[in-house]
Design an enzyme around this catalytic site. Structure first.
Site, short mmCIF file in Angstrom:
data_model
loop_
_atom_site.label_atom_id
_atom_site.label_comp_id
_atom_site.label_asym_id
_atom_site.label_seq_id
_atom_site.Cartn_x
_atom_site.Cartn_y
_atom_site.Cartn_z
N HIS A 127 0.84 -1.20 0.00
CA HIS A 127 0.00 0.00 0.00
C HIS A 127 0.87 1.24 0.00
CE1 HIS A 127 -3.63 2.36 0.71
NE2 HIS A 127 -2.84 3.14 1.42
N ASP A 142 -14.93 2.97 7.18
CA ASP A 142 -13.91 3.88 6.64
C ASP A 142 -14.48 4.73 5.52
OD1 ASP A 142 -11.18 4.93 6.26
OD2 ASP A 142 -11.43 3.98 4.32
N ARG A 182 -14.44 13.07 6.99
CA ARG A 182 -13.16 13.75 7.26
C ARG A 182 -12.82 14.74 6.16
NH1 ARG A 182 -9.31 9.05 7.32
NH2 ARG A 182 -7.69 10.61 7.57
N SER A 229 -7.52 4.31 8.93
CA SER A 229 -8.21 4.24 7.64
C SER A 229 -7.48 3.26 6.70
CB SER A 229 -8.25 5.65 7.04
OG SER A 229 -8.57 5.61 5.68
N LYS A 286 -8.61 -1.10 5.88
CA LYS A 286 -8.89 -1.64 4.55
C LYS A 286 -7.92 -2.78 4.22
CE LYS A 286 -8.74 2.54 3.00
NZ LYS A 286 -8.90 3.92 2.64
N1 URA Z 1 -5.42 7.01 2.38
C1 URA Z 1 -6.45 6.41 3.03
O1 URA Z 1 -6.93 5.36 2.61
N2 URA Z 1 -6.92 6.98 4.14
C2 URA Z 1 -6.43 8.13 4.65
O2 URA Z 1 -6.90 8.58 5.66
C3 URA Z 1 -5.35 8.75 3.96
C4 URA Z 1 -4.86 8.14 2.83
#
Ligand code: URA
Length: 447
Positions: free
Chosen positions: A82, A161, A168, A183, A187
Protein backbone atom coordinates in the site's frame (compact mmCIF):
# COMPACT_ATOMS: atom_id res chain seq x y z
CA UNK A 1 -23.71 4.54 26.42
CA UNK A 2 -24.18 8.06 24.99
CA UNK A 3 -22.22 9.54 22.08
CA UNK A 4 -22.12 12.94 23.78
CA UNK A 5 -20.17 11.43 26.71
CA UNK A 6 -17.66 9.87 24.28
CA UNK A 7 -17.14 13.25 22.58
CA UNK A 8 -16.77 14.94 26.00
CA UNK A 9 -14.18 12.39 27.10
CA UNK A 10 -12.04 12.84 23.98
CA UNK A 11 -12.46 16.62 24.17
CA UNK A 12 -10.90 16.48 27.66
CA UNK A 13 -7.96 14.48 26.27
CA UNK A 14 -8.85 11.08 27.74
CA UNK A 15 -8.19 7.75 26.04
CA UNK A 16 -11.42 6.11 24.87
CA UNK A 17 -12.21 2.58 26.02
CA UNK A 18 -12.59 -0.35 23.62
CA UNK A 19 -16.35 -0.38 24.32
CA UNK A 20 -16.64 3.31 23.49
CA UNK A 21 -14.78 2.91 20.19
CA UNK A 22 -16.85 -0.15 19.26
CA UNK A 23 -20.06 1.74 20.07
CA UNK A 24 -18.99 4.72 17.94
CA UNK A 25 -17.93 2.69 14.89
CA UNK A 26 -20.91 0.34 14.84
CA UNK A 27 -23.54 3.02 15.55
CA UNK A 28 -22.03 5.48 13.06
CA UNK A 29 -21.83 2.82 10.33
CA UNK A 30 -25.47 1.77 10.82
CA UNK A 31 -26.64 5.40 10.77
CA UNK A 32 -27.73 5.67 14.43
CA UNK A 33 -25.09 8.29 15.23
CA UNK A 34 -25.53 11.42 13.08
CA UNK A 35 -22.74 13.07 11.08
CA UNK A 36 -22.59 16.11 13.40
CA UNK A 37 -21.69 13.99 16.44
CA UNK A 38 -19.19 11.90 14.46
CA UNK A 39 -17.64 15.12 13.11
CA UNK A 40 -17.24 16.48 16.66
CA UNK A 41 -15.47 13.31 17.75
CA UNK A 42 -13.21 13.32 14.67
CA UNK A 43 -12.16 16.90 15.43
CA UNK A 44 -11.49 16.02 19.09
CA UNK A 45 -9.32 13.10 17.86
CA UNK A 46 -7.58 15.41 15.36
CA UNK A 47 -6.75 17.88 18.15
CA UNK A 48 -6.00 15.49 21.05
CA UNK A 49 -4.70 12.39 19.24
CA UNK A 50 -5.11 8.74 20.22
CA UNK A 51 -2.94 6.29 22.11
CA UNK A 52 -1.54 3.36 20.06
CA UNK A 53 -4.07 1.11 21.82
CA UNK A 54 -6.98 3.36 20.84
CA UNK A 55 -5.75 3.54 17.22
CA UNK A 56 -5.36 -0.25 17.02
CA UNK A 57 -8.85 -0.71 18.48
CA UNK A 58 -10.38 1.84 16.06
CA UNK A 59 -8.65 0.06 13.15
CA UNK A 60 -9.97 -3.37 14.10
CA UNK A 61 -13.53 -2.09 14.63
CA UNK A 62 -13.40 -0.40 11.21
CA UNK A 63 -11.90 -3.51 9.57
CA UNK A 64 -14.73 -5.61 11.04
CA UNK A 65 -17.48 -3.14 10.09
CA UNK A 66 -18.25 -5.00 6.84
CA UNK A 67 -17.14 -7.94 4.72
CA UNK A 68 -13.67 -9.38 5.05
CA UNK A 69 -11.97 -10.99 2.09
CA UNK A 70 -11.13 -14.62 2.60
CA UNK A 71 -8.08 -15.32 0.44
CA UNK A 72 -7.61 -18.85 1.75
CA UNK A 73 -8.48 -20.38 -1.65
CA UNK A 74 -5.33 -18.76 -3.04
CA UNK A 75 -2.27 -20.86 -2.35
CA UNK A 76 0.78 -19.47 -0.55
CA UNK A 77 1.53 -16.42 1.57
CA UNK A 78 -0.42 -13.47 0.18
CA UNK A 79 1.44 -10.17 0.44
CA UNK A 80 -0.16 -6.79 -0.22
CA UNK A 81 1.43 -3.40 -0.81
CA UNK A 82 0.00 0.00 0.00
CA UNK A 83 1.21 3.47 -0.84
CA UNK A 84 -0.02 6.41 1.22
CA UNK A 85 -0.48 8.33 -2.04
CA UNK A 86 1.75 10.33 -4.30
CA UNK A 87 2.27 11.87 -7.73
CA UNK A 88 3.38 9.63 -10.59
CA UNK A 89 3.11 6.59 -8.31
CA UNK A 90 2.56 3.67 -10.65
CA UNK A 91 4.55 1.18 -8.56
CA UNK A 92 1.76 -1.43 -8.33
CA UNK A 93 1.89 -1.91 -12.12
CA UNK A 94 5.52 -3.01 -11.84
CA UNK A 95 5.77 -4.44 -8.32
CA UNK A 96 2.73 -6.74 -8.70
CA UNK A 97 4.13 -8.42 -11.85
CA UNK A 98 7.65 -8.73 -10.35
CA UNK A 99 6.36 -10.40 -7.19
CA UNK A 100 4.02 -12.69 -9.15
CA UNK A 101 6.88 -13.63 -11.50
CA UNK A 102 8.84 -14.69 -8.40
CA UNK A 103 6.05 -17.08 -7.40
CA UNK A 104 4.21 -15.05 -4.74
CA UNK A 105 0.49 -14.48 -5.40
CA UNK A 106 -0.72 -10.88 -5.44
CA UNK A 107 -4.48 -10.39 -4.97
CA UNK A 108 -4.82 -6.64 -4.95
CA UNK A 109 -7.75 -4.35 -4.32
CA UNK A 110 -7.08 -0.75 -5.26
CA UNK A 111 -8.77 2.62 -5.21
CA UNK A 112 -9.27 5.53 -7.57
CA UNK A 113 -7.36 8.78 -7.55
CA UNK A 114 -8.69 11.94 -5.93
CA UNK A 115 -7.23 15.43 -6.04
CA UNK A 116 -3.53 15.61 -6.88
CA UNK A 117 -2.87 11.89 -6.32
CA UNK A 118 -3.54 9.21 -8.92
CA UNK A 119 -5.20 5.81 -8.41
CA UNK A 120 -4.13 2.45 -9.81
CA UNK A 121 -7.66 1.58 -10.98
CA UNK A 122 -7.79 4.63 -13.24
CA UNK A 123 -4.38 3.80 -14.68
CA UNK A 124 -5.41 0.25 -15.53
CA UNK A 125 -8.72 1.39 -16.98
CA UNK A 126 -6.78 3.46 -19.49
CA UNK A 127 -5.99 0.10 -21.16
CA UNK A 128 -8.89 -0.44 -23.59
CA UNK A 129 -11.19 -3.23 -22.38
CA UNK A 130 -9.58 -3.72 -18.96
CA UNK A 131 -12.18 -4.84 -16.37
CA UNK A 132 -11.72 -3.81 -12.73
CA UNK A 133 -15.09 -5.22 -11.60
CA UNK A 134 -14.99 -8.98 -11.95
CA UNK A 135 -16.68 -11.66 -9.83
CA UNK A 136 -14.69 -12.76 -6.78
CA UNK A 137 -14.30 -16.30 -8.11
CA UNK A 138 -12.76 -15.01 -11.35
CA UNK A 139 -10.46 -12.74 -9.32
CA UNK A 140 -9.22 -15.73 -7.30
CA UNK A 141 -8.89 -17.88 -10.45
CA UNK A 142 -6.70 -15.24 -12.12
CA UNK A 143 -4.50 -14.98 -9.02
CA UNK A 144 -4.12 -18.77 -8.94
CA UNK A 145 -3.42 -19.06 -12.67
CA UNK A 146 -1.47 -15.85 -13.46
CA UNK A 147 -0.25 -14.91 -9.98
CA UNK A 148 -1.54 -11.32 -10.09
CA UNK A 149 -4.96 -9.74 -10.33
CA UNK A 150 -6.19 -6.28 -9.44
CA UNK A 151 -9.77 -5.21 -8.86
CA UNK A 152 -11.69 -2.29 -7.37
CA UNK A 153 -12.47 -2.41 -3.70
CA UNK A 154 -15.74 -4.28 -3.15
CA UNK A 155 -18.64 -2.17 -1.90
CA UNK A 156 -18.85 -3.51 1.61
CA UNK A 157 -15.16 -3.66 2.56
CA UNK A 158 -14.61 -1.52 5.70
CA UNK A 159 -17.80 0.55 5.18
CA UNK A 160 -17.00 2.49 8.38
CA UNK A 161 -13.91 3.88 6.64
CA UNK A 162 -15.88 4.83 3.57
CA UNK A 163 -18.31 6.92 5.68
CA UNK A 164 -15.65 8.34 7.98
CA UNK A 165 -13.29 9.25 5.12
CA UNK A 166 -16.07 11.17 3.34
CA UNK A 167 -16.84 13.01 6.59
CA UNK A 168 -13.16 13.75 7.26
CA UNK A 169 -12.83 15.17 3.77
CA UNK A 170 -15.39 17.90 4.53
CA UNK A 171 -14.52 18.55 8.19
CA UNK A 172 -10.77 19.27 7.86
CA UNK A 173 -9.87 16.10 9.75
CA UNK A 174 -8.04 14.13 7.04
CA UNK A 175 -4.60 15.14 8.36
CA UNK A 176 -4.82 13.21 11.63
CA UNK A 177 -2.14 10.60 12.06
CA UNK A 178 -4.26 8.04 14.01
CA UNK A 179 -7.17 8.53 11.60
CA UNK A 180 -4.95 8.02 8.53
CA UNK A 181 -3.33 4.93 10.10
CA UNK A 182 -6.71 3.43 11.05
CA UNK A 183 -8.21 4.24 7.64
CA UNK A 184 -5.42 2.59 5.65
CA UNK A 185 -4.88 -0.40 7.91
CA UNK A 186 -8.61 -1.18 8.33
CA UNK A 187 -8.89 -1.64 4.55
CA UNK A 188 -5.67 -3.66 4.31
CA UNK A 189 -6.72 -5.96 7.16
CA UNK A 190 -10.22 -6.42 5.70
CA UNK A 191 -8.62 -7.21 2.30
CA UNK A 192 -7.25 -10.40 3.82
CA UNK A 193 -3.51 -10.44 2.94
CA UNK A 194 -1.14 -12.27 5.30
CA UNK A 195 1.54 -9.61 5.15
CA UNK A 196 1.73 -5.98 4.03
CA UNK A 197 4.49 -3.70 2.69
CA UNK A 198 3.68 -0.03 3.28
CA UNK A 199 5.15 2.73 1.12
CA UNK A 200 4.89 5.80 3.34
CA UNK A 201 5.43 8.86 1.18
CA UNK A 202 7.14 11.89 2.65
CA UNK A 203 7.57 15.36 1.17
CA UNK A 204 5.81 18.14 -0.72
CA UNK A 205 3.48 15.77 -2.61
CA UNK A 206 2.56 13.59 0.39
CA UNK A 207 0.27 13.75 3.43
CA UNK A 208 3.35 13.52 5.64
CA UNK A 209 5.62 16.49 5.07
CA UNK A 210 8.31 15.73 7.68
CA UNK A 211 10.53 12.77 8.56
CA UNK A 212 9.15 12.70 12.11
CA UNK A 213 5.50 12.52 10.98
CA UNK A 214 6.27 9.92 8.30
CA UNK A 215 8.16 7.78 10.81
CA UNK A 216 5.36 8.05 13.37
CA UNK A 217 2.76 7.03 10.77
CA UNK A 218 4.95 4.14 9.60
CA UNK A 219 5.50 2.89 13.14
CA UNK A 220 1.84 3.23 14.01
CA UNK A 221 0.75 1.23 10.93
CA UNK A 222 3.39 -1.47 11.40
CA UNK A 223 2.36 -1.91 15.03
CA UNK A 224 -1.34 -2.11 14.07
CA UNK A 225 -0.35 -4.81 11.56
CA UNK A 226 1.44 -6.78 14.28
CA UNK A 227 -1.59 -6.44 16.53
CA UNK A 228 -3.73 -7.90 13.71
CA UNK A 229 -1.15 -10.70 13.21
CA UNK A 230 -0.08 -9.39 9.80
CA UNK A 231 3.63 -9.14 9.24
CA UNK A 232 4.31 -5.56 8.16
CA UNK A 233 7.25 -3.50 6.92
CA UNK A 234 7.18 0.17 5.92
CA UNK A 235 9.54 2.05 3.62
CA UNK A 236 9.61 5.82 4.04
CA UNK A 237 10.14 7.18 0.53
CA UNK A 238 10.71 10.50 -1.19
CA UNK A 239 7.71 12.46 -2.50
CA UNK A 240 9.59 15.74 -2.87
CA UNK A 241 9.59 14.99 -6.60
CA UNK A 242 7.16 13.01 -8.75
CA UNK A 243 8.08 9.35 -9.09
CA UNK A 244 9.49 8.69 -12.55
CA UNK A 245 8.70 11.28 -15.22
CA UNK A 246 5.10 10.48 -16.21
CA UNK A 247 2.01 11.84 -14.41
CA UNK A 248 -1.37 10.82 -15.83
CA UNK A 249 -3.08 7.53 -16.47
CA UNK A 250 -2.05 6.05 -19.85
CA UNK A 251 1.25 8.00 -19.66
CA UNK A 252 2.02 6.17 -16.40
CA UNK A 253 1.06 2.77 -17.84
CA UNK A 254 3.53 3.41 -20.67
CA UNK A 255 6.26 4.32 -18.17
CA UNK A 256 5.48 1.18 -16.13
CA UNK A 257 5.75 -0.95 -19.30
CA UNK A 258 9.04 0.76 -20.20
CA UNK A 259 10.28 -0.10 -16.71
CA UNK A 260 9.27 -3.74 -17.09
CA UNK A 261 11.16 -3.70 -20.41
CA UNK A 262 14.30 -2.46 -18.64
CA UNK A 263 14.20 1.12 -19.91
CA UNK A 264 12.40 2.85 -17.02
CA UNK A 265 13.53 5.86 -14.99
CA UNK A 266 16.24 5.05 -12.46
CA UNK A 267 14.37 6.26 -9.33
CA UNK A 268 11.16 4.47 -10.22
CA UNK A 269 12.95 1.23 -11.13
CA UNK A 270 14.92 1.24 -7.87
CA UNK A 271 11.85 1.88 -5.73
CA UNK A 272 9.95 -0.95 -7.45
CA UNK A 273 12.82 -3.36 -6.80
CA UNK A 274 12.97 -2.35 -3.13
CA UNK A 275 9.21 -2.71 -2.64
CA UNK A 276 9.11 -6.04 -4.49
CA UNK A 277 12.10 -7.37 -2.53
CA UNK A 278 10.40 -6.49 0.75
CA UNK A 279 7.21 -8.24 -0.38
CA UNK A 280 9.21 -11.35 -1.32
CA UNK A 281 10.96 -11.19 2.07
CA UNK A 282 7.63 -11.13 3.92
CA UNK A 283 6.55 -14.08 1.75
CA UNK A 284 9.60 -15.92 3.10
CA UNK A 285 11.35 -16.25 -0.27
CA UNK A 286 14.81 -15.81 1.27
CA UNK A 287 17.10 -13.27 2.89
CA UNK A 288 16.73 -9.61 1.90
CA UNK A 289 19.74 -9.96 -0.42
CA UNK A 290 18.25 -13.04 -2.08
CA UNK A 291 14.90 -11.29 -2.49
CA UNK A 292 16.59 -8.29 -4.14
CA UNK A 293 18.33 -10.62 -6.55
CA UNK A 294 15.06 -12.41 -7.39
CA UNK A 295 13.26 -9.11 -8.03
CA UNK A 296 16.07 -7.84 -10.24
CA UNK A 297 16.15 -11.08 -12.23
CA UNK A 298 12.38 -10.97 -12.83
CA UNK A 299 12.83 -7.51 -14.33
CA UNK A 300 15.92 -8.39 -16.35
CA UNK A 301 14.61 -11.63 -17.87
CA UNK A 302 11.25 -9.94 -18.69
CA UNK A 303 9.25 -12.55 -16.77
CA UNK A 304 7.62 -9.65 -14.87
CA UNK A 305 6.66 -7.96 -18.16
CA UNK A 306 5.11 -11.25 -19.29
CA UNK A 307 3.07 -11.38 -16.04
CA UNK A 308 1.63 -7.93 -16.72
CA UNK A 309 0.55 -8.93 -20.22
CA UNK A 310 -1.03 -12.14 -18.91
CA UNK A 311 -2.92 -10.27 -16.21
CA UNK A 312 -4.16 -7.59 -18.64
CA UNK A 313 -5.35 -10.29 -21.06
CA UNK A 314 -7.06 -12.25 -18.25
CA UNK A 315 -9.02 -9.13 -17.27
CA UNK A 316 -10.21 -8.36 -20.79
CA UNK A 317 -7.63 -5.69 -21.67
CA UNK A 318 -6.15 -5.15 -25.12
CA UNK A 319 -2.55 -6.33 -24.65
CA UNK A 320 -1.45 -4.95 -27.99
CA UNK A 321 -1.31 -1.42 -26.48
CA UNK A 322 1.51 -2.59 -24.21
CA UNK A 323 3.78 -3.18 -27.20
CA UNK A 324 2.38 -0.39 -29.39
CA UNK A 325 1.73 2.77 -27.37
CA UNK A 326 0.16 4.54 -30.38
CA UNK A 327 -2.90 2.34 -29.76
CA UNK A 328 -3.64 4.20 -26.50
CA UNK A 329 -6.13 7.05 -26.93
CA UNK A 330 -3.97 10.09 -27.76
CA UNK A 331 -4.43 13.66 -26.47
CA UNK A 332 -5.30 16.20 -29.17
CA UNK A 333 -3.02 18.91 -27.77
CA UNK A 334 0.57 18.85 -26.57
CA UNK A 335 2.59 21.79 -25.26
CA UNK A 336 6.24 21.95 -24.24
CA UNK A 337 7.04 23.97 -21.10
CA UNK A 338 10.55 25.41 -21.38
CA UNK A 339 13.03 26.62 -18.77
CA UNK A 340 12.76 30.38 -18.16
CA UNK A 341 16.46 30.53 -17.20
CA UNK A 342 19.60 28.41 -17.11
CA UNK A 343 20.69 26.67 -13.91
CA UNK A 344 20.10 23.54 -11.85
CA UNK A 345 16.68 22.13 -10.93
CA UNK A 346 16.73 22.59 -7.16
CA UNK A 347 13.24 21.43 -6.13
CA UNK A 348 9.78 20.51 -7.36
CA UNK A 349 6.57 21.31 -5.49
CA UNK A 350 5.22 17.85 -6.15
CA UNK A 351 1.62 18.48 -5.13
CA UNK A 352 1.48 21.36 -7.63
CA UNK A 353 2.74 19.06 -10.40
CA UNK A 354 -0.14 16.69 -9.52
CA UNK A 355 -2.64 19.55 -9.56
CA UNK A 356 -1.33 20.69 -12.98
CA UNK A 357 -1.93 17.16 -14.34
CA UNK A 358 -5.42 17.17 -12.81
CA UNK A 359 -6.26 20.49 -14.49
CA UNK A 360 -5.19 19.04 -17.85
CA UNK A 361 -7.86 16.35 -17.31
CA UNK A 362 -5.84 13.51 -15.73
CA UNK A 363 -7.45 13.63 -12.27
CA UNK A 364 -10.61 14.37 -10.35
CA UNK A 365 -11.35 17.36 -8.14
CA UNK A 366 -14.62 15.68 -7.04
CA UNK A 367 -15.28 11.96 -6.67
CA UNK A 368 -17.76 11.83 -9.56
CA UNK A 369 -15.67 13.84 -12.06
CA UNK A 370 -14.77 12.08 -15.32
CA UNK A 371 -11.10 11.73 -16.21
CA UNK A 372 -9.24 11.81 -19.48
CA UNK A 373 -6.90 8.82 -19.64
CA UNK A 374 -4.68 10.43 -22.27
CA UNK A 375 -4.07 13.66 -20.32
CA UNK A 376 -1.11 14.46 -18.11
CA UNK A 377 2.50 15.54 -17.99
CA UNK A 378 5.79 13.97 -18.95
CA UNK A 379 8.57 15.77 -17.12
CA UNK A 380 11.91 16.19 -18.85
CA UNK A 381 13.92 17.01 -15.72
CA UNK A 382 14.38 16.00 -12.06
CA UNK A 383 15.91 17.81 -9.11
CA UNK A 384 19.68 17.85 -9.60
CA UNK A 385 19.52 18.19 -13.41
CA UNK A 386 21.23 21.07 -15.23
CA UNK A 387 19.04 22.98 -17.73
CA UNK A 388 19.71 25.73 -20.24
CA UNK A 389 17.22 28.53 -20.82
CA UNK A 390 14.66 27.40 -23.44
CA UNK A 391 15.24 23.68 -22.91
CA UNK A 392 12.15 21.54 -22.17
CA UNK A 393 11.05 21.11 -18.55
CA UNK A 394 7.97 19.06 -19.42
CA UNK A 395 5.45 18.17 -22.11
CA UNK A 396 1.76 18.68 -21.34
CA UNK A 397 -0.90 16.40 -22.89
CA UNK A 398 -4.56 17.40 -22.90
CA UNK A 399 -7.88 17.55 -24.71
CA UNK A 400 -8.72 20.78 -22.85
CA UNK A 401 -6.66 23.44 -24.67
CA UNK A 402 -7.95 26.16 -22.34
CA UNK A 403 -6.28 24.44 -19.38
CA UNK A 404 -2.77 24.69 -20.83
CA UNK A 405 -2.05 28.25 -19.61
CA UNK A 406 -2.91 27.49 -15.99
CA UNK A 407 -1.12 24.12 -15.98
CA UNK A 408 1.99 25.70 -17.55
CA UNK A 409 2.08 28.43 -14.90
CA UNK A 410 1.56 25.93 -12.06
CA UNK A 411 4.43 23.85 -13.36
CA UNK A 412 6.74 26.84 -13.80
CA UNK A 413 5.92 27.94 -10.22
CA UNK A 414 6.50 24.38 -8.97
CA UNK A 415 10.00 24.00 -10.42
CA UNK A 416 12.75 26.03 -8.77
CA UNK A 417 15.89 26.59 -10.84
CA UNK A 418 18.93 27.78 -8.90
CA UNK A 419 22.39 29.05 -9.85
CA UNK A 420 24.27 26.20 -8.21
CA UNK A 421 23.53 22.50 -7.80
CA UNK A 422 21.87 21.64 -4.49
CA UNK A 423 21.79 18.41 -2.53
CA UNK A 424 19.46 15.78 -3.99
CA UNK A 425 17.34 14.03 -1.35
CA UNK A 426 17.45 10.21 -1.11
CA UNK A 427 14.86 8.02 -2.79
CA UNK A 428 14.25 5.88 0.31
CA UNK A 429 14.84 7.28 3.78
CA UNK A 430 14.45 4.25 6.01
CA UNK A 431 12.80 0.90 6.60
CA UNK A 432 10.52 0.54 9.61
CA UNK A 433 9.81 -2.89 11.08
CA UNK A 434 7.99 -3.90 14.26
CA UNK A 435 11.25 -3.90 16.18
CA UNK A 436 13.50 -1.46 14.38
CA UNK A 437 14.17 1.52 12.14
CA UNK A 438 16.89 0.59 9.66
CA UNK A 439 18.78 2.32 6.90
CA UNK A 440 17.85 0.90 3.52
CA UNK A 441 19.95 -1.88 2.08
CA UNK A 442 22.35 -0.71 -0.60
CA UNK A 443 21.31 -2.36 -3.85
CA UNK A 444 24.73 -2.00 -5.42
CA UNK A 445 25.91 -4.93 -3.31
CA UNK A 446 23.86 -7.43 -5.30
CA UNK A 447 24.43 -8.27 -8.90
N1 URA B 1 -5.42 7.01 2.38
C1 URA B 1 -6.45 6.41 3.03
O1 URA B 1 -6.93 5.36 2.61
N2 URA B 1 -6.92 6.98 4.14
C2 URA B 1 -6.43 8.13 4.65
O2 URA B 1 -6.90 8.58 5.66
C3 URA B 1 -5.35 8.75 3.96
C4 URA B 1 -4.86 8.14 2.83
Amino acid sequence: MRMVDIIESKKMGNALTGEEIKFFVSKYTDGTIPDYQAAALLMAIRLNGMTPEETACLTMEMAHSGEQSDLSSIEGIKVDKHSTGGVGDKTTLVVGPIVAACGVPVAKMSGRGLGHTGGTLDKLESIPGFQISIPTKEFFDIVNEVGFSLIGQTGNLAPADKKLYALRDVTATVDSLPLIAASIMSKKIASGADAIVLDVKMGSGAFMKTREDARELAQEMVSIGEHAKRNCVALITNMDRPLGYAIGNSLEVMEAVDTLQGRGPEDFTQLCIHLAANMLFLAKKGTMEECFAQAQTALENKSAYKKLTEMVAAQGGDCSVLSDFTKFPQADHTYTVTAPRSGWVASMETQQCGVAAMILGAGRAQKEDPIDYSAGIVLSVKPGDKVEKGEPLAVLYTNLPDSIGQARQLLLDAITISDAPSEVKPLIYERVTASDIEPVLDLSSCS
